[in-house]
Design an enzyme around this catalytic site. Structure first.
Site, PDB file in Angstrom:
ATOM      1  N   HIS A 129       0.818  -1.212   0.000  1.00  0.00           N
ATOM      2  CA  HIS A 129       0.000   0.000   0.000  1.00  0.00           C
ATOM      3  C   HIS A 129       0.853   1.263   0.000  1.00  0.00           C
ATOM      4  O   HIS A 129       0.846   2.050   0.943  1.00  0.00           O
ATOM      5  CB  HIS A 129      -0.966  -0.014   1.191  1.00  0.00           C
ATOM      6  CG  HIS A 129      -2.028  -1.062   1.099  1.00  0.00           C
ATOM      7  ND1 HIS A 129      -3.170  -1.023   1.870  1.00  0.00           N
ATOM      8  CD2 HIS A 129      -2.130  -2.179   0.331  1.00  0.00           C
ATOM      9  CE1 HIS A 129      -3.935  -2.080   1.580  1.00  0.00           C
ATOM     10  NE2 HIS A 129      -3.310  -2.783   0.649  1.00  0.00           N
ATOM     11  N   TYR A 141     -11.843  11.494   2.851  1.00  0.00           N
ATOM     12  CA  TYR A 141     -12.566  10.482   2.089  1.00  0.00           C
ATOM     13  C   TYR A 141     -12.897   9.232   2.898  1.00  0.00           C
ATOM     14  O   TYR A 141     -13.328   8.236   2.338  1.00  0.00           O
ATOM     15  CB  TYR A 141     -11.793  10.172   0.797  1.00  0.00           C
ATOM     16  CG  TYR A 141     -11.870  11.365  -0.121  1.00  0.00           C
ATOM     17  CD1 TYR A 141     -12.896  11.499  -1.050  1.00  0.00           C
ATOM     18  CD2 TYR A 141     -10.969  12.422   0.009  1.00  0.00           C
ATOM     19  CE1 TYR A 141     -13.012  12.627  -1.839  1.00  0.00           C
ATOM     20  CE2 TYR A 141     -11.075  13.556  -0.784  1.00  0.00           C
ATOM     21  CZ  TYR A 141     -12.097  13.650  -1.699  1.00  0.00           C
ATOM     22  OH  TYR A 141     -12.221  14.776  -2.472  1.00  0.00           O
ATOM     23  N   TYR A 201      -9.985  -8.835   5.433  1.00  0.00           N
ATOM     24  CA  TYR A 201      -9.748 -10.101   4.726  1.00  0.00           C
ATOM     25  C   TYR A 201     -10.089 -11.312   5.586  1.00  0.00           C
ATOM     26  O   TYR A 201     -10.297 -12.406   5.069  1.00  0.00           O
ATOM     27  CB  TYR A 201      -8.306 -10.155   4.236  1.00  0.00           C
ATOM     28  CG  TYR A 201      -8.021  -9.113   3.175  1.00  0.00           C
ATOM     29  CD1 TYR A 201      -8.555  -9.239   1.895  1.00  0.00           C
ATOM     30  CD2 TYR A 201      -7.261  -7.980   3.452  1.00  0.00           C
ATOM     31  CE1 TYR A 201      -8.331  -8.277   0.924  1.00  0.00           C
ATOM     32  CE2 TYR A 201      -7.027  -7.013   2.493  1.00  0.00           C
ATOM     33  CZ  TYR A 201      -7.567  -7.172   1.237  1.00  0.00           C
ATOM     34  OH  TYR A 201      -7.344  -6.202   0.285  1.00  0.00           O
TER      35      TYR A 201
END
Length: 365
Positions: A143, A247, A258
């Site tokens: 990431h 956001y 996950y």
């Protein structure tokens, strides 16, 4: 909240009903045998630059991949998702020869996304200088973000990821993880950045609350800044990026961890900006372009998106900034699409993320 939920639920239907059939097209392979090609960029003399995640900068000239990589690329931290990411020519490249590279740098215990500025001199980079580094450093090889774009005012924006294990940091203003940052081409901070002078906030921040944004594009006709980012299991987002906006990640998301566990009870949250479009299940979006070109005039102003997990290219049909449909493009192509770019002639260039990766050019037949 209802509006955003309906957008997510309708996404598969919109894909099926997103406009006319794919126009006749031809896919030409421009390069093969590349190690996870990440980005392409077009030079004024017709050459095309390609980054390989392993840390090589390659050149396609006269329709052929040159055997010798560009020398002088800074050392990258190649591990997991880390490596060399974007290459971005300066808007005045024809006169100043400046290139900007985003890449992972550091060690397994301390690494970050960097931006280096360099001058292309023949087949080498010279005057290489690091002008930006994400802080704090992290100990995960995942990431990174790393997509760059030029705003109309000449400032440089780049996405940064949340490092996978540092998702709460995306909400913190005292660090640069999980943000869109904005700097000048020399690395200095524009005085009109939203958090300049705010105690405890990093002045490079342009927007916050992002997970792993691997698409960033400016509409050349309007100056609108678009971004998309990976959700976890579900909750990929397309965002219209605005100055100082939050956001939501990880406070508001359609995704689940996950493990199957919930991340947040909120899909939307007060004073946080919803995506204009979400994808659940995830398509794993990577690469983003706003189509402005002569070759496919019916797509003017639409978003062209690559999908890693769903292995296709997708058009997001826009009416201004409102999503009105989606369509899978080029149904004869099934591949992990990492980058999407519109060339000066209107052709669409794609990179395929594989050990033996390819660069493709899509033209009208």
């Amino acid at each position: 909240m209802i509006k955003r939920a309906m957008t997510a639920l309708l996404a598969p239907l919109l894909l099926a009903a997103g406009g006319p059939p794919t126009v006749p097209h031809r896919i030409t392979t421009m390069a093969t045998g590349l190690d996870h090609p990440w980005s392409v960029a077009f030079l004024p003399d017709g050459r095309v630059l390609v980054t390989e995640r392993a840390g090589r900068l390659r050149v396609i000239s006269g329709g052929k991949l040159q055997a010798k990589p560009i020398a002088g690329v800074p050392a990258v931290y190649e591990n997991g998702q880390g490596g060399l990411f974007d290459v971005l020519p300066h808007p005045d490249f024809a006169t100043n020869r400046l290139l900007f590279l985003s890449y992972a740098a550091g060690t397994p215990k301390a690494n970050a996304t960097r931006i280096a500025r360099a001058r292309l001199d023949g087949d080498s980079l010279t005057d290489v200088k690091v002008i930006f580094e994400v802080a704090p450093l992290k100990n995960t090889p995942a990431h990174y973000g790393g997509r760059m774009a030029w705003l109309r005012d000449g400032s440089l924006v780049m996405t940064t990821g949340d490092g996978f294990d540092y998702r709460e940091a995306a909400q913190r203003k005292d660090g640069l993880i999980g943000k869109t940052i904005r700097i000048r081409p020399d690395g200095k901070i524009p005085s009109d950045n939203p958090f300049v002078g705010v105690k405890g906030a990093r002045p490079e921040i342009w927007s916050l609350g992002h997970r792993n944004p691997q698409g960033l594009a400016v509409d050349p006709a309007t100056g609108t800044l678009w971004q998309h980012e990976h959700g976890p299991q579900g909750g990929d987002e397309v965002n219209l990026i605005r100055r100082s906006a939050n956001y939501g990640w990880p406070v508001a998301t359609y995704g689940r961890d996950y493990s199957g566990a919930g991340i947040s009870p909120f899909k939307t949250y007060k004073n946080m900006v919803d995506g204009v479009l979400t994808w659940t299940p995830s398509i794993a979006p990577s690469g983003l372009a706003v189509y402005r070109g002569a070759m496919f005039p019916e797509w003017q102003g639409d978003l062209i998106v690559g999908a890693l997990a769903h292995e296709h290219v997708r058009r997001v049909d826009l009416n201004g900034t409102k999503v009105v449909g989606q369509q899978r493009l080029f149904p004869d192509l099934t591949a992990r699409i990492r980058d999407v770019r519109v060339a000066p002639d209107g052709a669409i260039w794609l990179t395929v993320d594989e050990d033996e990766g390819r660069v493709l050019r899509v033209t009208r037949k």
